[in-house]
Design a protein around this motif. Structure first.
Motif, PDB file in Angstrom:
ATOM      1  N   ALA A 116       1.002  -1.213  -0.226  1.00  0.00           N
ATOM      2  CA  ALA A 116       0.038  -0.198   0.071  1.00  0.00           C
ATOM      3  C   ALA A 116       0.810   1.165  -0.164  1.00  0.00           C
ATOM      4  O   ALA A 116       2.221   1.089   0.472  1.00  0.00           O
ATOM      5  CB  ALA A 116      -0.983  -0.003   1.399  1.00  0.00           C
ATOM      6  N   ASP A 136      -1.881   4.151  -6.759  1.00  0.00           N
ATOM      7  CA  ASP A 136      -3.108   3.561  -6.138  1.00  0.00           C
ATOM      8  C   ASP A 136      -2.725   3.436  -4.673  1.00  0.00           C
ATOM      9  O   ASP A 136      -1.802   2.581  -4.258  1.00  0.00           O
ATOM     10  CB  ASP A 136      -3.313   2.414  -6.790  1.00  0.00           C
ATOM     11  CG  ASP A 136      -4.470   1.525  -6.326  1.00  0.00           C
ATOM     12  OD1 ASP A 136      -4.453   0.962  -5.328  1.00  0.00           O
ATOM     13  OD2 ASP A 136      -5.685   1.707  -6.954  1.00  0.00           O
ATOM     14  N   TRP A 138      -4.170   1.472  -2.251  1.00  0.00           N
ATOM     15  CA  TRP A 138      -4.238   0.119  -1.946  1.00  0.00           C
ATOM     16  C   TRP A 138      -3.060  -0.723  -2.364  1.00  0.00           C
ATOM     17  O   TRP A 138      -2.635  -1.845  -1.817  1.00  0.00           O
ATOM     18  CB  TRP A 138      -5.712  -0.493  -2.371  1.00  0.00           C
ATOM     19  CG  TRP A 138      -6.828  -0.045  -1.815  1.00  0.00           C
ATOM     20  CD1 TRP A 138      -7.624   1.165  -2.130  1.00  0.00           C
ATOM     21  CD2 TRP A 138      -7.028   0.046  -0.456  1.00  0.00           C
ATOM     22  NE1 TRP A 138      -8.469   1.761  -1.329  1.00  0.00           N
ATOM     23  CE2 TRP A 138      -8.232   1.000  -0.260  1.00  0.00           C
ATOM     24  CE3 TRP A 138      -6.874  -0.880   0.769  1.00  0.00           C
ATOM     25  CZ2 TRP A 138      -8.877   1.100   1.205  1.00  0.00           C
ATOM     26  CZ3 TRP A 138      -7.344  -0.623   1.831  1.00  0.00           C
ATOM     27  CH2 TRP A 138      -8.577   0.076   2.093  1.00  0.00           C
ATOM     28  N   THR A 139      -2.756  -0.719  -3.882  1.00  0.00           N
ATOM     29  CA  THR A 139      -1.680  -1.521  -4.104  1.00  0.00           C
ATOM     30  C   THR A 139      -0.192  -0.891  -4.414  1.00  0.00           C
ATOM     31  O   THR A 139       0.536  -1.491  -4.416  1.00  0.00           O
ATOM     32  CB  THR A 139      -2.035  -1.962  -5.571  1.00  0.00           C
ATOM     33  OG1 THR A 139      -2.299  -0.798  -6.710  1.00  0.00           O
ATOM     34  CG2 THR A 139      -3.457  -2.645  -5.723  1.00  0.00           C
TER      35      THR A 139
END
Length: 147
Positions: A116, A136, A138-139
């Motif tokens: 993250a 991103d 989250w990723t």
């Protein structure tokens, strides 16, 4: 019974035709063999962010990238249990005419061991295009696209 000592004209013609077809297919691929791939807007920034993410995940540490948008100078630090501290410093590989456009005095990208990220967004303006680089949350995957 007579033995043949060589090839017939017909057999040699067929082989030459096959070699000609193969050369037609192979030569265009060999022409670009030693040519470097073209440099695209935001490549330098994208490579730096991808390397920082890989470092965070691979070593299970938090990695922070700080970038001065005016000069392109950056610093990469890690925070972990054993090997924390400065990792590297340098200057982004920005070709002439490419600039980072932001109102922030410093860009900050933090990649966590989980992949993250907490990251700023910046526009990279080149001579022929302009891209927005975002990460991103989250990723942690950095993306460049027009917005």
């Amino acid at each position: 019974m007579s033995r043949r000592a060589g090839f017939t004209l017909w057999e040699m013609t067929i082989v030459l035709v096959i070699m000609g077809i193969a050369a037609t297919v192979v030569v265009p691929a060999l022409v670009d063999f030693n040519r470097a791939p073209p440099h695209h807007t935001a490549d330098g920034l994208m490579h730096t962010l991808q390397a920082a993410r890989r470092l965070a995940i691979g070593n299970e540490v938090s990695v922070t990238v700080l970038i001065d948008p005016k000069s392109g100078a950056y610093r990469v630090d890690s925070i972990g249990l054993a090997d924390g501290g400065p990792v590297t410093t340098g200057t982004l590989d920005l070709p002439s005419g490419e600039t980072l456009i932001t109102d922030l005095p410093r860009l900050r990208y933090q990649f966590l061991p989980s992949g993250a990220a907490i990251a700023d967004t910046v526009r990279v303006r080149g001579t022929d295009s302009s891209l927005v680089v975002s990460v991103d949350p989250w990723t942690g995957v950095a993306r460049a696209g027009s917005q």
